[in-house]
Design an enzyme around this catalytic site. Structure first.
Site, mmCIF file in Angstrom:
data_model
loop_
_atom_site.group_PDB
_atom_site.id
_atom_site.type_symbol
_atom_site.label_atom_id
_atom_site.label_comp_id
_atom_site.label_asym_id
_atom_site.label_seq_id
_atom_site.Cartn_x
_atom_site.Cartn_y
_atom_site.Cartn_z
ATOM 1 N N ASP A 104 0.832 -1.199 0.000
ATOM 2 C CA ASP A 104 0.000 0.000 0.000
ATOM 3 C C ASP A 104 0.873 1.258 0.000
ATOM 4 O O ASP A 104 2.025 1.228 0.437
ATOM 5 C CB ASP A 104 -0.863 0.062 1.267
HETATM 6 N N1 URA Z 1 -1.421 -5.855 4.076
HETATM 7 C C1 URA Z 1 -1.817 -4.571 4.116
HETATM 8 O O1 URA Z 1 -2.781 -4.249 4.773
HETATM 9 N N2 URA Z 1 -1.115 -3.669 3.404
HETATM 10 C C2 URA Z 1 -0.026 -3.974 2.683
HETATM 11 O O2 URA Z 1 0.584 -3.098 2.067
HETATM 12 C C3 URA Z 1 0.391 -5.316 2.647
HETATM 13 C C4 URA Z 1 -0.328 -6.241 3.358
#
Ligand code: URA
Length: 248
Positions: A104
């Site tokens: 993310d």
């Molecule tokens: N889980 C999440 O919530 N975000 C990420 O970037 C990777 C795994």
């Protein structure tokens, strides 16, 4: 790399024969005939033999990035946010690679990038479930029952998550630090799991992607995977292919 070695690596001829071709004036570098055997050439140079551009076959590239916060895991962003391509360029990396999976915008940590399409496919395929470990900073403290729920495989709105492994690194009443290992890669999965339990994530960093760890790589830095890491990735891919073969 010396010109004769470059020609040999490009499959033009043996090194000895390449020397003869150079001396005979049959090789051009950047449009000019070069007859000196010691001439050194780099990736940016254009080498021609027999009127054709020749270049050594490239080994696949495996890059490990410590993705910083505030960077999107795409090569281009229509909204103009910082991308992983910006991070690569800032580190002087120009060759085309693609991310294996994604993190993310507000997650930091280990991101593998490669131009080895077959390996990328296996490593991101949900069936082959590469292990990923995240360090999450949460609001509040998990109860024993909540830890057990995650370890059993908790319910999420897009279906039950597979069992997670958990290690509580530190726990205070107002905030905790927890290492969580999962095999899936659903959208915002770690955040959603903790959110579901009433403990929003306030910081998330991926510490491991399969055999690859963050080590001392600072946010925004990249490095090439070591030979050992590449072999470990290939083992995962080979096992996955063998399993696929058994099932078909
Ligand atoms: N889980 C999440 O919530 N975000 C990420 O970037 C990777 C795994």
């Amino acid at each position: 790399m010396r010109l004769q070695r470059y020609l040999a690596a490009s499959g033009v001829a043996s090194r000895r024969r390449s020397e003869e071709l150079i001396v005979a004036g049959l090789v051009r570098v950047n449009g000019r005939v070069v007859r000196e055997l010691g001439t050194s050439v780099e990736d940016k140079d254009v080498v021609e033999f027999g009127g054709r551009i020749v270049a050594p076959a490239l080994e696949p590239a495996y890059i490990i990035m410590n993705k910083p916060l505030g960077v999107v895991t795409t090569m281009r962003d229509p909204e103009g946010r910082r991308t992983i391509a910006d991070v690569l360029h800032r580190n002087g990396w120009e060759r085309r690679v693609v991310p294996v999976g994604r993190l993310d915008y507000d997650t930091a940590g280990v991101l593998l990038l490669t131009d080895d399409g077959a390996l990328a496919h296996v490593l991101t395929h949900p069936r082959f479930g590469v292990e990923k470990t995240y360090r999450a900073i949460l609001r509040g403290r998990l109860s024993t029952e909540q830890v057990a729920e995650m370890q059993r495989g908790m319910k999420l709105d897009d279906g039950r998550a597979q069992p997670a492994r958990l290690r509580v690194v530190a726990a205070r009443r107002d905030a905790s630090s927890v290492d969580v290992t999962i095999h899936e890669g659903r959208n915002r999965q770690v955040r959603r799991m903790f959110e579901e339990l009433g403990h929003p994530v306030i910081g998330l960093t991926r510490l491991h992607f399969g055999p690859i760890g963050l080590g001392t790589l600072a946010p925004g830095e990249i490095r090439e995977a070591t030979k050992r890491e590449v072999s470990a990735l290939r083992v995962i891919a080979d096992v996955a292919k063998a399993e696929e073969g058994e099932e078909s």
